[in-house]
Design a protein around this motif. Structure first.
Motif, PDB file in Angstrom:
ATOM      1  N   LYS A  80     -11.693 -22.633   5.344  1.00 31.25           N
ATOM      2  CA  LYS A  80     -11.655 -21.611   6.396  1.00 31.25           C
ATOM      3  C   LYS A  80     -13.006 -20.936   6.607  1.00 31.25           C
ATOM      4  CE  LYS A  80     -10.029 -17.888   3.344  1.00 31.25           C
ATOM      5  NZ  LYS A  80      -8.960 -16.903   3.117  1.00 31.25           N
ATOM      6  N   TYR A  81     -13.935 -21.134   5.661  1.00 31.23           N
ATOM      7  CA  TYR A  81     -15.249 -20.497   5.787  1.00 31.23           C
ATOM      8  C   TYR A  81     -16.249 -21.372   6.529  1.00 31.23           C
ATOM      9  CZ  TYR A  81     -13.262 -17.379   2.317  1.00 31.23           C
ATOM     10  OH  TYR A  81     -12.447 -16.500   1.658  1.00 31.23           O
ATOM     11  N   ILE A  82     -15.842 -22.588   6.920  1.00 28.05           N
ATOM     12  CA  ILE A  82     -16.748 -23.490   7.618  1.00 28.05           C
ATOM     13  C   ILE A  82     -17.321 -22.880   8.901  1.00 28.05           C
ATOM     14  CG2 ILE A  82     -16.849 -25.670   8.915  1.00 28.05           C
ATOM     15  CD1 ILE A  82     -15.155 -26.928   6.738  1.00 28.05           C
ATOM     16  N   PRO A  83     -16.520 -22.156   9.731  1.00 26.61           N
ATOM     17  CA  PRO A  83     -17.124 -21.549  10.937  1.00 26.61           C
ATOM     18  C   PRO A  83     -18.299 -20.639  10.654  1.00 26.61           C
ATOM     19  CG  PRO A  83     -14.744 -21.504  11.098  1.00 26.61           C
ATOM     20  CD  PRO A  83     -15.069 -21.964   9.699  1.00 26.61           C
ATOM     21  N   SER A  84     -18.342 -20.051   9.451  1.00 27.11           N
ATOM     22  CA  SER A  84     -19.452 -19.150   9.125  1.00 27.11           C
ATOM     23  C   SER A  84     -20.768 -19.891   8.973  1.00 27.11           C
ATOM     24  CB  SER A  84     -19.137 -18.380   7.837  1.00 27.11           C
ATOM     25  OG  SER A  84     -18.111 -17.437   8.067  1.00 27.11           O
ATOM     26  N   ILE A  85     -20.713 -21.216   8.820  1.00 33.84           N
ATOM     27  CA  ILE A  85     -21.945 -22.001   8.784  1.00 33.84           C
ATOM     28  C   ILE A  85     -22.724 -21.778  10.070  1.00 33.84           C
ATOM     29  CG2 ILE A  85     -22.863 -24.353   8.813  1.00 33.84           C
ATOM     30  CD1 ILE A  85     -20.638 -25.159   6.927  1.00 33.84           C
ATOM     31  N   PHE A  86     -21.995 -21.619  11.169  1.00 36.10           N
ATOM     32  CA  PHE A  86     -22.642 -21.492  12.470  1.00 36.10           C
ATOM     33  C   PHE A  86     -22.749 -20.045  12.946  1.00 36.10           C
ATOM     34  CE2 PHE A  86     -20.678 -25.661  12.168  1.00 36.10           C
ATOM     35  CZ  PHE A  86     -21.738 -26.487  12.480  1.00 36.10           C
ATOM     36  N   PHE A  87     -21.751 -19.208  12.598  1.00 38.09           N
ATOM     37  CA  PHE A  87     -21.719 -17.868  13.172  1.00 38.09           C
ATOM     38  C   PHE A  87     -22.232 -16.781  12.221  1.00 38.09           C
ATOM     39  CE2 PHE A  87     -18.328 -20.266  15.379  1.00 38.09           C
ATOM     40  CZ  PHE A  87     -18.887 -20.247  16.647  1.00 38.09           C
ATOM     41  N   PRO A 127     -34.640 -20.067   6.220  1.00 46.72           N
ATOM     42  CA  PRO A 127     -34.144 -18.761   6.660  1.00 46.72           C
ATOM     43  C   PRO A 127     -33.270 -18.146   5.564  1.00 46.72           C
ATOM     44  CG  PRO A 127     -33.831 -20.414   8.371  1.00 46.72           C
ATOM     45  CD  PRO A 127     -34.250 -21.154   7.139  1.00 46.72           C
ATOM     46  N   CYS A 128     -33.359 -16.845   5.397  1.00 52.61           N
ATOM     47  CA  CYS A 128     -32.577 -16.166   4.360  1.00 52.61           C
ATOM     48  C   CYS A 128     -31.409 -15.422   4.992  1.00 52.61           C
ATOM     49  CB  CYS A 128     -33.455 -15.197   3.580  1.00 52.61           C
ATOM     50  SG  CYS A 128     -32.579 -14.424   2.204  1.00 52.61           S
ATOM     51  N   PHE A 129     -30.197 -15.663   4.466  1.00 53.01           N
ATOM     52  CA  PHE A 129     -28.999 -15.037   4.998  1.00 53.01           C
ATOM     53  C   PHE A 129     -28.556 -13.825   4.177  1.00 53.01           C
ATOM     54  CE2 PHE A 129     -28.091 -19.678   6.206  1.00 53.01           C
ATOM     55  CZ  PHE A 129     -28.837 -19.566   7.358  1.00 53.01           C
ATOM     56  N   LEU A 144     -26.103 -24.143   2.028  1.00 50.46           N
ATOM     57  CA  LEU A 144     -24.781 -24.580   2.484  1.00 50.46           C
ATOM     58  C   LEU A 144     -24.404 -24.017   3.847  1.00 50.46           C
ATOM     59  CD1 LEU A 144     -22.648 -24.501  -0.792  1.00 50.46           C
ATOM     60  CD2 LEU A 144     -23.672 -26.477   0.344  1.00 50.46           C
ATOM     61  N   PHE A 145     -24.992 -22.876   4.238  1.00 54.40           N
ATOM     62  CA  PHE A 145     -24.644 -22.273   5.517  1.00 54.40           C
ATOM     63  C   PHE A 145     -25.761 -22.458   6.552  1.00 54.40           C
ATOM     64  CE2 PHE A 145     -21.701 -20.520   2.586  1.00 54.40           C
ATOM     65  CZ  PHE A 145     -20.530 -20.390   3.319  1.00 54.40           C
ATOM     66  N   ASN A 146     -26.625 -23.412   6.284  1.00 56.84           N
ATOM     67  CA  ASN A 146     -27.666 -23.785   7.242  1.00 56.84           C
ATOM     68  C   ASN A 146     -27.376 -25.203   7.720  1.00 56.84           C
ATOM     69  OD1 ASN A 146     -29.992 -24.626   8.580  1.00 56.84           O
ATOM     70  ND2 ASN A 146     -31.376 -23.532   7.192  1.00 56.84           N
ATOM     71  N   PRO A 147     -26.908 -25.385   8.959  1.00 53.00           N
ATOM     72  CA  PRO A 147     -26.565 -26.728   9.442  1.00 53.00           C
ATOM     73  C   PRO A 147     -27.695 -27.727   9.302  1.00 53.00           C
ATOM     74  CG  PRO A 147     -25.793 -25.055  10.986  1.00 53.00           C
ATOM     75  CD  PRO A 147     -26.657 -24.352   9.978  1.00 53.00           C
ATOM     76  N   LEU A 148     -28.959 -27.261   9.370  1.00 52.21           N
ATOM     77  CA  LEU A 148     -30.094 -28.169   9.283  1.00 52.21           C
ATOM     78  C   LEU A 148     -30.284 -28.750   7.888  1.00 52.21           C
ATOM     79  CD1 LEU A 148     -32.715 -26.223  11.451  1.00 52.21           C
ATOM     80  CD2 LEU A 148     -31.211 -28.104  12.147  1.00 52.21           C
ATOM     81  N   MET A 149     -29.629 -28.140   6.894  1.00 50.57           N
ATOM     82  CA  MET A 149     -29.763 -28.608   5.514  1.00 50.57           C
ATOM     83  C   MET A 149     -28.641 -29.561   5.098  1.00 50.57           C
ATOM     84  SD  MET A 149     -32.560 -27.345   4.497  1.00 50.57           S
ATOM     85  CE  MET A 149     -32.408 -27.891   2.806  1.00 50.57           C
ATOM     86  N   GLY A 168     -27.731 -32.443   6.072  1.00 56.61           N
ATOM     87  CA  GLY A 168     -28.126 -33.838   5.912  1.00 56.61           C
ATOM     88  C   GLY A 168     -28.692 -34.105   4.532  1.00 56.61           C
ATOM     89  N   GLN A 169     -29.543 -33.182   4.047  1.00 57.79           N
ATOM     90  CA  GLN A 169     -30.108 -33.347   2.706  1.00 57.79           C
ATOM     91  C   GLN A 169     -29.024 -33.282   1.637  1.00 57.79           C
ATOM     92  OE1 GLN A 169     -33.705 -31.288   1.581  1.00 57.79           O
ATOM     93  NE2 GLN A 169     -34.277 -30.925   3.721  1.00 57.79           N
ATOM     94  N   VAL A 170     -28.076 -32.359   1.811  1.00 52.73           N
ATOM     95  CA  VAL A 170     -26.974 -32.254   0.852  1.00 52.73           C
ATOM     96  C   VAL A 170     -26.152 -33.542   0.868  1.00 52.73           C
ATOM     97  CG1 VAL A 170     -24.862 -31.009   0.252  1.00 52.73           C
ATOM     98  CG2 VAL A 170     -26.888 -29.739   1.021  1.00 52.73           C
ATOM     99  N   ALA A 171     -25.894 -34.088   2.062  1.00 52.20           N
ATOM    100  CA  ALA A 171     -25.110 -35.319   2.176  1.00 52.20           C
ATOM    101  C   ALA A 171     -25.801 -36.482   1.478  1.00 52.20           C
ATOM    102  CB  ALA A 171     -24.860 -35.642   3.649  1.00 52.20           C
ATOM    103  N   ARG A 172     -27.119 -36.576   1.617  1.00 51.58           N
ATOM    104  CA  ARG A 172     -27.854 -37.664   0.953  1.00 51.58           C
ATOM    105  C   ARG A 172     -27.737 -37.563  -0.563  1.00 51.58           C
ATOM    106  NH1 ARG A 172     -31.386 -36.951   5.319  1.00 51.58           N
ATOM    107  NH2 ARG A 172     -32.716 -35.495   4.189  1.00 51.58           N
ATOM    108  N   GLN A 173     -27.872 -36.346  -1.079  1.00 52.78           N
ATOM    109  CA  GLN A 173     -27.740 -36.171  -2.523  1.00 52.78           C
ATOM    110  C   GLN A 173     -26.318 -36.467  -2.990  1.00 52.78           C
ATOM    111  OE1 GLN A 173     -30.335 -35.741  -4.539  1.00 52.78           O
ATOM    112  NE2 GLN A 173     -31.578 -35.829  -2.671  1.00 52.78           N
ATOM    113  N   TYR A 174     -25.358 -36.095  -2.172  1.00 54.45           N
ATOM    114  CA  TYR A 174     -23.949 -36.370  -2.485  1.00 54.45           C
ATOM    115  C   TYR A 174     -23.737 -37.879  -2.630  1.00 54.45           C
ATOM    116  CZ  TYR A 174     -18.856 -36.510  -1.862  1.00 54.45           C
ATOM    117  OH  TYR A 174     -17.507 -36.737  -2.028  1.00 54.45           O
TER     118      TYR A 174
END
Length: 364
Positions: free
Chosen positions: A6-13, A270-272, A340-345, A347-353
């Protein structure tokens, strides 16, 4: 276990408070010279009462990640009641409880109560270990700490056999005094039963002496590279909650970014902080993160309504300051949200996964 989807929308908003850190006390039964909270350490300050904490918690929404800090959190007699209050009101997916391990007689029974009363949360207990054997006591200036920490570990292993929601791990502060011991420390941690994570935290903040921060970043890079090799070779440690592989992949990205941030002495992401995170001190002051001294306000002045403080003009000014100054640090907890809440990152997480999955699928 509560769903984190349920926290996925917060990645963008990024409109919700998702990560909350509570410094429940400044009191501590250790004397670590590299502590960044040393000015308040051992002080019996005007701590928020359980009744006050209940009001603060009730003013907040659901939490993805609830972290406790101090001081030594287990010296608060009402720690289980505090955790239960947040569990009841905020349903955190993950609860993190760090400890120096000095008081197993307090830590084990309080942890057991928390596990029983918070069955749907992943409860992560991290024990500090900064050197092998007597080196740990010397580095932390706390005689007997190592033996007590190992006694605590044994007790946690027994609890892990009874409670599926318990995850146990080790945290090591990387500082001048132990930077040449990292391989020995990692080797020792590898022998600990049921250990599911080993975090090597680059020293941060303002300890009593800056000498502790005189580290060789190449040695830090070598230490995190060792952890990465172990993970990708299928021998590393991993939590057992549902999104643990994603968190582990994020850890790999995070460690590299921390190294580069320290090496380049500048912000790389960017720092959230202050947008989806907040820190509350034992006296009720609210900060965007524990590294900044600019307060957003105090919950006591706001009728214990934390969200009123979080959405205030003063809080907006602090967030603006963060963006304007592009402040940076090496704090692992904030790299988690910043990645985790930066959409631009992602891809890097997916590669490591995928690399982790490939390593774990290879025959032994």
């Amino acid at each position: 276990m509560y769903s984190s989807l349920k926290y996925i929308p917060s990645i963008f908003f990024k409109r919700d408070l998702l990560q909350f850190t509570f410094f429940v006390t400044s009191r501590c039964n250790a004397r670590c010279p590299f502590c960044f909270y040393w000015r308040n350490r051992h002080a019996k300050r005007d701590e928020l009462t359980l009744e006050e904490i209940e009001k603060v918690s009730a003013s907040m929404g659901g939490l993805l990640w609830l972290l406790f800090s101090g001081g030594e959190i287990y010296v608060r007699q009402d720690l289980p009641e505090i955790v239960e209050t947040f569990y009841r009101n905020n349903r955190p997916v993950i609860i993190t409880l760090p400890t120096n391990g000095v008081a197993p007689n307090l830590i084990i029974p309080k942890t057991e109560r928390i596990l029983r009363s918070c069955p749907e949360s992943a409860v992560v207990v991290k024990v500090s270990l900064d050197g092998p054997g007597e080196e740990h006591d010397r580095i932390r200036n706390t005689p007997g700490n190592y033996d007590k920490a190992m006694e605590t570990w044994e007790g946690l292993v027994e609890l892990r056999e009874l409670h599926e929601n318990l995850q146990i791990g080790i945290n090591t502060v990387f500082c001048r005094e132990n930077q040449d011991m990292m391989d020995d420390i990692i080797d020792f941690v590898d022998t600990l039963p049921r250990c599911e994570t080993h975090t090597i935290s680059l020293i941060r903040g303002n300890p009593a002496s800056d000498e502790h921060k005189e580290v060789d970043l190449d040695k830090y890079r070598q230490a995190i590279a060792r952890l990465e090799r172990d993970l990708k070779g299928g021998n590393g440690k991993m939590y057992h909650f549902s999104l643990a592989p994603v968190k582990t992949a994020q850890d790999l990205v995070q460690r590299r970014l921390i190294y580069e941030t320290a090496r380049q002495s500048r912000r790389l992401l960017p720092c959230f902080a202050g947008r989806i995170t907040a820190v509350m001190t034992e006296e009720g002051d609210i900060f965007p993160c524990e590294m900044l001294s600019d307060s957003m306000g105090n919950v006591r002045d706001a009728g214990y309504d934390l969200m009123k403080v979080f959405r205030s003009e003063e809080a907006d000014n602090v967030r603006s300051l963060i963006n304007r100054t592009k402040c940076y640090c090496s704090h692992e907890c904030y790299f988690v949200t910043n990645i985790l809440f930066n959409p631009l990152m992602l891809g890097q997480v997916a590669r490591q996964y995928l690399e982790l999955a490939a390593g774990r699928s290879r025959p032994a």
